[in-house]
Design an enzyme around this catalytic site. Structure first.
Site, PDB file in Angstrom:
ATOM      1  N   TYR A  98       0.841  -1.195   0.000  1.00 19.89           N
ATOM      2  CA  TYR A  98       0.000   0.000   0.000  1.00 19.89           C
ATOM      3  C   TYR A  98       0.886   1.259   0.000  1.00 19.89           C
ATOM      4  CZ  TYR A  98      -3.522   3.301   1.527  1.00 19.89           C
ATOM      5  OH  TYR A  98      -4.366   4.378   1.605  1.00 19.89           O
ATOM      6  N   LYS A 195     -11.893  -0.855   4.777  1.00 17.01           N
ATOM      7  CA  LYS A 195     -12.128  -1.630   3.562  1.00 17.01           C
ATOM      8  C   LYS A 195     -13.134  -2.751   3.835  1.00 17.01           C
ATOM      9  CE  LYS A 195      -8.904   1.229   2.330  1.00 17.01           C
ATOM     10  NZ  LYS A 195      -7.494   0.883   2.314  1.00 17.01           N
TER      11      LYS A 195
END
Ligand SMILES: *Cc1c(COP(=O)(O)O)cnc(C)c1O
Length: 380
Positions: A98, A195
């Site tokens: 990420y 998420k």
């Protein structure tokens, strides 16, 4: 208790004072004491909050851990883990993690003397040879973002077992429904609960899970000392989302499979990155450590240009052009200019994250509609 039951019941009891079946949102900053130092375990809301406690217990059980330590975002959780390190210590991380994690390690902790090395972890022998006497943390994301590479968690667990290295897994993409890294030798798990855990694109949140008492104690200390805690309303939303995690992940996985299999047949598409293909380099490991292959699919175009990618990115109607992932609605994103823009172009392209790479977060809509939407954008 099996997983589909745990998401609804683990750590959750009806409210004792009213019988409310839903965990109350304890919107309070402090708690009344009956005498100095005499209280019900709650003193001040940075330190403890009952809504937060339920969330922490629930996610800890889902990951087969003992301690859950929650935060106001995934990055706040990652930042707290980085604070376990000292100047001179070294982190080895996957090279397509990420973008925000890369930025935090490099630009925030680098100047404090914490070194980070970003390597391809598809072959665990490469992790082994990157370890030095200063290596104190191995940071793994699997599946990786955005290339959907798979790292063999049990093999990394073997490397770190019995050493002073902390093996940390960012389990955001897989969720504990698909993969449970603590069972495979990880010491710490972090989630961007923004998420899949919350799953409805309505909250920013993060959580760490571990089994080890000493690590658990240190992390609670840091959570309270630095104070990047989530509010009770956000904890409630994450808890609410988790109740449907198992059925959502089944559907995300089925839809992703259908989309990946459609994309690979389209003549404008070059490569499709999805660990469910037998041709995926680590398909067998994915099959053994995950329940299904998750809801993320990336692909690139035969015409590898920003312009060609832009046409697709603006040509869909159901797939919304947005950062983030893991919600019920499908999203389309462009790592090079969006989520991974903070990674230097040269490093980015080396990992396969080329200009035409497009990342899809496959939602839980009907697969026929998703495929028709992508087909319309690709055919245009
Ligand atoms: C989004 C994300 C993060 C950061 O989480 P935030 O909640 O946005 O702070 C970390 N890791 C992965 C894999 C992510 O997708």
């Amino acid at each position: 208790m099996k997983f589909g039951t745990k998401v609804i019941h683990a750590g959750i009891k009806p409210d004792e004072s009213t019988g409310a079946i839903m965990t109350p949102i304890f919107q309070t900053s402090t708690y009344v004491q009956s005498a100095p130092g005499e209280h019900k375990g709650y003193e001040y809301a940075r330190t403890q909050n009952p809504t937060r406690t339920v969330l922490e217990k629930n996610v800890a059980e889902l990951e087969n851990g003992k301690y859950g330590i929650s935060f106001g975002s995934g990055m706040a959780a990652t930042d707290t883990i980085a604070k376990l390190l000292k100047p001179g210590d070294e982190i080895i991380a996957s090279n397509d993690i990420y973008g925000g994690t890369y930025r935090l390690f490099r630009e925030v902790y680098g100047p404090y003397g914490i070194k980070s090395k970003f390597i391809d972890m598809e072959n665990v022998a490469d992790v082994k040879s990157a370890i030095t006497e200063n290596t104190k943390m191995i940071w793994v994301e699997t599946p990786t973002n955005p290339m959907l590479n798979i790292v063999d968690l049990a093999a990394v667990g073997e490397l770190t077992k019995g050493t002073d290295m902390i093996f940390c897994v960012d389990n955001t993409f897989a969720t504990p429904y698909l993969q449970r890294p603590l069972d495979l030798g990880a010491d710490l798990i972090i989630h961007s609960a923004t998420k899949y855990l919350s799953g409805h694109s309505d909250v920013v949140s993060g959580i760490i899970v571990c089994k080890d008492d000493e690590l658990g104690e240190q992390l609670y200390f840091l959570q309270n000392a630095a104070g990047a805690v989530p509010g009770p309303q956000d904890c409630f939303l994450v808890l609410r989302g988790i109740k449907t995690l198992a059925i959502r992940m089944d559907r995300h996985g089925e839809n992703a499979e259908a989309v990946a299999k459609f994309l690979i047949t389209h003549d404008k598409v070059d490569e499709v990155f999805w660990p469910g293909f037998e041709s995926h380099p680590n398909h067998e490991i994915a099959k053994s450590q995950m329940l299904n292959f998750g809801g993320m699919v990336s692909f690139n175009l035969k015409e590898d240009t920003l312009e060609a990618a832009k046409k697709i990115l603006t040509g869909t109607s159901l797939f919304a052009l947005a950062e983030s992932l893991g919600g019920v609605e499908s999203l389309i994103g462009h790592p090079a200019t969006m989520t991974h823009a903070s990674i230097p172009q040269e490093d980015r392209i080396k990992t396969g994250c080329v200009d035409s790479l497009i990342r899809l977060s496959i939602g839980i809509e009907d697969e026929e509609d998703l495929i028709a939407d992508l087909k319309k954008a690709l055919d245009a």
